[in-house]
Scaffold this motif. Structure first.
Motif, short mmCIF file in Angstrom:
data_model
loop_
_atom_site.label_atom_id
_atom_site.label_comp_id
_atom_site.label_asym_id
_atom_site.label_seq_id
_atom_site.Cartn_x
_atom_site.Cartn_y
_atom_site.Cartn_z
N TYR A 161 0.82 -1.21 0.00
CA TYR A 161 0.00 0.00 0.00
C TYR A 161 0.86 1.26 0.00
O TYR A 161 0.49 2.29 -0.60
CB TYR A 161 -1.00 -0.03 1.15
CG TYR A 161 -0.60 0.65 2.43
CD1 TYR A 161 -0.68 2.04 2.56
CD2 TYR A 161 -0.18 -0.07 3.53
CE1 TYR A 161 -0.33 2.67 3.74
CE2 TYR A 161 0.18 0.54 4.71
CZ TYR A 161 0.10 1.92 4.81
OH TYR A 161 0.45 2.54 5.98
N LYS A 162 2.04 1.23 0.63
CA LYS A 162 2.92 2.39 0.59
C LYS A 162 3.48 2.60 -0.81
O LYS A 162 3.65 3.74 -1.27
CB LYS A 162 4.05 2.23 1.61
CG LYS A 162 3.61 2.40 3.06
CD LYS A 162 4.76 2.24 4.02
CE LYS A 162 4.30 2.37 5.47
NZ LYS A 162 3.80 3.71 5.79
N ALA A 163 3.76 1.50 -1.50
CA ALA A 163 4.25 1.60 -2.88
C ALA A 163 3.17 2.18 -3.79
O ALA A 163 3.45 3.01 -4.67
CB ALA A 163 4.70 0.23 -3.37
N ARG A 164 1.93 1.76 -3.59
CA ARG A 164 0.83 2.27 -4.42
C ARG A 164 0.62 3.77 -4.18
O ARG A 164 0.36 4.52 -5.12
CB ARG A 164 -0.46 1.50 -4.11
CG ARG A 164 -0.45 0.07 -4.61
CD ARG A 164 -1.70 -0.68 -4.21
NE ARG A 164 -2.89 -0.14 -4.84
CZ ARG A 164 -4.11 -0.57 -4.61
NH1 ARG A 164 -4.31 -1.56 -3.73
NH2 ARG A 164 -5.15 -0.04 -5.22
N ARG A 165 0.74 4.20 -2.95
CA ARG A 165 0.56 5.63 -2.65
C ARG A 165 1.69 6.47 -3.23
O ARG A 165 1.50 7.65 -3.56
CB ARG A 165 0.49 5.85 -1.14
CG ARG A 165 -0.82 5.38 -0.53
CD ARG A 165 -1.00 5.92 0.87
NE ARG A 165 -1.08 7.37 0.88
CZ ARG A 165 -1.25 8.10 1.98
NH1 ARG A 165 -1.36 7.50 3.16
NH2 ARG A 165 -1.32 9.41 1.92
N ALA A 166 2.88 5.87 -3.37
CA ALA A 166 4.02 6.61 -3.90
C ALA A 166 4.19 6.43 -5.40
O ALA A 166 5.05 7.07 -6.01
CB ALA A 166 5.30 6.17 -3.18
N GLY A 167 3.38 5.56 -6.02
CA GLY A 167 3.51 5.31 -7.46
C GLY A 167 4.69 4.42 -7.80
O GLY A 167 5.16 4.41 -8.94
N VAL A 168 5.18 3.65 -6.82
CA VAL A 168 6.33 2.77 -7.04
C VAL A 168 5.83 1.42 -7.53
O VAL A 168 4.99 0.79 -6.89
CB VAL A 168 7.14 2.59 -5.74
CG1 VAL A 168 8.26 1.58 -5.93
CG2 VAL A 168 7.70 3.92 -5.26
#
Length: 338
Positions: free
Chosen positions: A261-268
Motif C-alpha cells: 500500500y505504501k508503494a501504491r501511494r508513492a507510485g512505485v
C-alpha cells in the motif's frame, strides 16, 4: 433476508438504515463462511471441525465492529466531533482525537462507511479514505527484498532490518505468558488480559518503519520493488518443534501488505516473484545447489567460489527475477504494423 427480517427489526426499534446494516452484516458473515468452507480452510468434508463449523450458526460478539454510513454517522471536522446513531438515540458532539495529517486526510478524502470498534475499553472509528493513486513510472531497476526471521528484510541496495530486537521481544512475551498461564491465579489472568496483543502491537509498529524505508529508497532511485510470493509457506515448510513458534509468529504477510500500500501511494511499481531457489542460487554465476547455503548467514557458491551473506545473495536473485516478471507482464512497446 430483507423480506423475512426487515419488518421484525423495525418492530424491535431499529431505524431503517440500521436495520439494513444488520441484514447486510449477517449476509456478509455467511458469505465469508461459505467461501472459507469452499476454499478448504476448515479441512475436507468429514472431520469434526468442518462439521461443527457447517452446523453451528454464526454468532456476533457484543464488541464486534459495526459499520456506519453517512446517514448513521456524520463528521464535524472543524470541531473534531461526530454525531452517531445508537439504539438509545443519536449521540451528538462526541469528540475524536487524531493527528493533524489524519484530520487533513479525513477532510479531503473520506468516503463511504466508517467502522466503530472497541478494543481494551477504548473506542476507535476506522474511516475509509479514497485517495487517488499516482501513475506508476517505468522502473530504472529493481530493489529485491528478502523477507526473513533473523533479518526482517534485506534489500539488494544494502539495507538490512535486523530482527534481533523483535525476536527478543517475542521470546520475552512467550516466556511471560507461559509463567502467567502456569500460575493460573486471578491476578495472573488479569495480567494476561492486559498483555494481550502486546507482541502484535510491537510488530505492527516495526513493520511500517521498515516498509517506509524500502519504498522511500525505491522512489528516490526510480526503481521498482520485487517481493517473494510466500503464500502458503507455513504449510510447506517442515521445521523442528522448537522453531515452529518463530515460523507461525512471522509477520511476513503484514510487512508485504504495508509495502504494497505504501508503494501504491508513492507510485512505485511492485511485483511478486516465485521464491523457488532464491536462497540456493548464486547471484553471480547462477549455479543452484542446496550446499551453497552453508548456514543461515553464509552463502558460498560451489561453482565459482562467490562468498556473501545469504540474505544479500537472495535479495539480488529476487531483484533479477523482478525484472523478468516486469518485462513479461508489461505491454509491448513494438509499433503496430501499418
Amino acid at each position: 433476508m430483507r423480506k423475512h427480517t426487515y419488518a421484525e427489526l423495525k418492530e424491535r426499534g431499529l431505524g431503517a438504515q440500521a436495520a439494513q446494516h444488520v441484514i447486510k452484516k449477517t449476509r456478509d458473515a455467511y458469505t465469508t463462511l461459505k467461501a472459507n468452507i469452499k476454499a478448504g480452510n476448515y479441512g475436507k468434508p468429514g472431520p469434526k471441525r468442518r462439521a461443527k463449523v457447517e452446523s453451528k450458526p454464526v454468532s456476533f460478539r457484543p464488541e464486534a465492529a459495526q459499520p456506519f454510513d453517512d446517514r448513521c454517522l456524520s463528521w464535524q471536522y472543524d470541531a473534531q466531533t461526530v454525531s452517531i446513531w445508537t439504539v438509545a438515540g443519536r449521540l451528538k458532539n462526541v469528540r475524536f482525537a487524531c493527528s493533524a495529517d489524519a484530520l487533513k486526510m479525513l477532510r479531503e478524502h473520506r468516503k463511504g462507511e466508517s467502522d466503530l470498534i472497541e478494543r481494551d475499553g477504548v473506542f476507535y472509528l476506522i474511516a475509509v479514505c479514497d485517495i487517488p493513486e499516482p501513475e506508476v513510472y517505468e522502473p530504472a531497476g529493481f530493489v529485491g527484498v528478502d523477507l526473513g526471521i533473523v533479518n526482517i528484510a534485506t534489500t539488494s541496495t544494502g539495507y538490512r532490518a535486523a530482527g534481533r530486537g523483535l525476536n527478543r521481544h517475542r521470546a520475552r512475551q512467550i516466556e511471560l505468558r507461559r509463567k502467567l498461564q502456569a500460575k493460573g491465579t486471578k491476578s495472573a489472568k488479569r495480567l494476561l488480559k492486559k498483555r494481550s496483543r502486546k507482541e502484535a502491537r510491537y510488530t505492527a509498529n516495526i513493520n511500517p518503519m521498515v516498509a517506509k524505508t524500502i519504498v522511500t529508497t525505491a522512489e528516490r532511485t526510480g526503481s521498482a520493488i520485487a517481493l517473494e510470493d510466500l503464500t502458503g509457506i507455513r504449510s510447506r515448510v517442515r521445521l523442528r518443534k522448537d522453531q515452529r513458534s518463530s515460523l507461525h509468529s512471522w509477520a511476513f504477510a503484514q510487512l508485504g501488505t504495508f509495502l504494497e500500500y505504501k508503494a501504491r501511494r508513492a507510485g512505485v511499481p511492485l511485483v511478486y516473484v516465485n521464491p523457488a531457489y532464491t536462497s540456493q542460487q548464486c547471484s553471480e554465476c547462477g549455479h543452484i545447489d542446496r550446499k551453497n547455503r552453508i548456514d543461515q548467514a553464509t552463502f558460498a557458491c560451489r561453482a565459482c567460489g562467490f562468498l556473501a551473506n545469504a540474505d544479500d545473495n537472495a535479495s539480488h536473485n529476487i531483484a533479477r527475477k523482478g525484472g523478468t516478471v516486469w518485462t513479461a507482464g508489461r505491454e509491448s512497446r513494438v509499433p503496430a504494423t501499418p
